[in-house]
Write a protein that holds these residues in place. Structure first.
Motif, PDB file in Angstrom:
ATOM      1  N   ALA A 106      -1.051   0.455   5.659  1.00 33.59           N
ATOM      2  CA  ALA A 106      -0.363  -0.801   5.042  1.00 33.59           C
ATOM      3  C   ALA A 106      -0.692  -1.952   5.402  1.00 33.59           C
ATOM      4  O   ALA A 106      -0.463  -3.051   4.884  1.00 33.59           O
ATOM      5  CB  ALA A 106       1.008  -0.478   4.869  1.00 33.59           C
ATOM      6  N   VAL A 113       0.902  -1.264   0.064  1.00 36.56           N
ATOM      7  CA  VAL A 113       0.095   0.100  -0.110  1.00 36.56           C
ATOM      8  C   VAL A 113       0.847   1.459   0.091  1.00 36.56           C
ATOM      9  O   VAL A 113       0.518   2.218  -0.390  1.00 36.56           O
ATOM     10  CB  VAL A 113      -0.935   0.182   1.225  1.00 36.56           C
ATOM     11  CG1 VAL A 113      -1.888   1.334   1.143  1.00 36.56           C
ATOM     12  CG2 VAL A 113      -1.958  -1.353   1.169  1.00 36.56           C
ATOM     13  N   ARG A 114       2.006   1.235   0.698  1.00 34.41           N
ATOM     14  CA  ARG A 114       2.788   2.524   0.779  1.00 34.41           C
ATOM     15  C   ARG A 114       2.528   3.524   1.193  1.00 34.41           C
ATOM     16  O   ARG A 114       2.558   4.644   0.962  1.00 34.41           O
ATOM     17  CB  ARG A 114       3.644   2.553  -0.766  1.00 34.41           C
ATOM     18  CG  ARG A 114       4.403   1.387  -1.006  1.00 34.41           C
ATOM     19  CD  ARG A 114       5.303   1.546  -2.271  1.00 34.41           C
ATOM     20  NE  ARG A 114       5.768   0.655  -2.683  1.00 34.41           N
ATOM     21  CZ  ARG A 114       7.126   0.130  -1.953  1.00 34.41           C
ATOM     22  NH1 ARG A 114       7.302   0.510  -0.975  1.00 34.41           N
ATOM     23  NH2 ARG A 114       7.421  -1.110  -2.672  1.00 34.41           N
ATOM     24  N   GLN A 115       1.702   3.527   2.167  1.00 36.63           N
ATOM     25  CA  GLN A 115       1.050   4.642   3.249  1.00 36.63           C
ATOM     26  C   GLN A 115       0.341   4.135   4.516  1.00 36.63           C
ATOM     27  O   GLN A 115       0.330   2.915   4.567  1.00 36.63           O
ATOM     28  CB  GLN A 115       0.115   5.244   2.425  1.00 36.63           C
ATOM     29  CG  GLN A 115      -1.264   4.629   2.019  1.00 36.63           C
ATOM     30  CD  GLN A 115      -2.299   5.525   1.258  1.00 36.63           C
ATOM     31  OE1 GLN A 115      -2.025   6.222   0.689  1.00 36.63           O
ATOM     32  NE2 GLN A 115      -3.535   4.750   1.275  1.00 36.63           N
ATOM     33  N   THR A 116       0.248   5.145   5.154  1.00 38.71           N
ATOM     34  CA  THR A 116      -0.588   4.489   6.623  1.00 38.71           C
ATOM     35  C   THR A 116      -1.586   3.680   6.212  1.00 38.71           C
ATOM     36  O   THR A 116      -2.470   4.024   5.250  1.00 38.71           O
ATOM     37  CB  THR A 116      -0.895   5.711   7.540  1.00 38.71           C
ATOM     38  OG1 THR A 116       0.205   6.415   7.499  1.00 38.71           O
ATOM     39  CG2 THR A 116      -1.670   5.373   8.568  1.00 38.71           C
TER      40      THR A 116
END
Length: 136
Positions: free
Chosen positions: A75, A70-73
């Motif tokens: 994930a 996801v590469r974001q909060t």
């Protein structure tokens, strides 16, 4: 949905936290640097995807390829609760009115005798997995 205690007796602990990755070696190296040790490494399909289980003290991580990071909060893909009877827990979850993410208990060939699991959806669209490591 009001809290329903009827499912509480079907799990006894946190089993693992699931994290998808695009770079398994880099991710494993990161967690090893934090002190985690690899417990198992399994192929998940015929396209080269893998899943690795890593542990530090009581915390186990499931890290896999194939679904994309996801590469974001946010994930973390799922939180898994340990159950000794996935079939009974599945029936209890359905009877209690939880939003089911599968229509039956799933089976995978991880570990010596496999696992049985199913997922429910929480109020924020989070995934909660109930997972049984089959003993025999």
């Amino acid at each position: 949905m009001a809290f329903n205690k009827s499912l509480a007796g079907y799990f006894d602990d946190l089993q693992h936290i699931g994290i998808p990755t695009d770079d398994l070696q880099k991710t494993v190296a990161f967690w090893e640097k934090l002190g985690f040790k690899m417990l198992g490494n399994f192929d998940t399909d015929d396209q080269g995807n893998e899943v690795v289980f890593m542990q530090y003290a009581h915390l186990t991580l499931e890290i896999w390829t194939g679904d994309g990071a996801v590469r974001q909060t946010g994930a973390i893909n799922h939180i898994s609760l340990n159950t000794s009877d996935a079939d009974a827990a599945f029936k209890a979850a359905k009877a209690a009115g939880f939003k089911m993410k599968e229509d039956k208990v799933q089976h995978l060939d991880f570990w010596q005798h496999g696992i049985k699991f199913f997922n429910i959806e929480g109020p924020n669209a989070e995934t909660i997995e109930f997972c049984q490591i089959v003993k025999d």
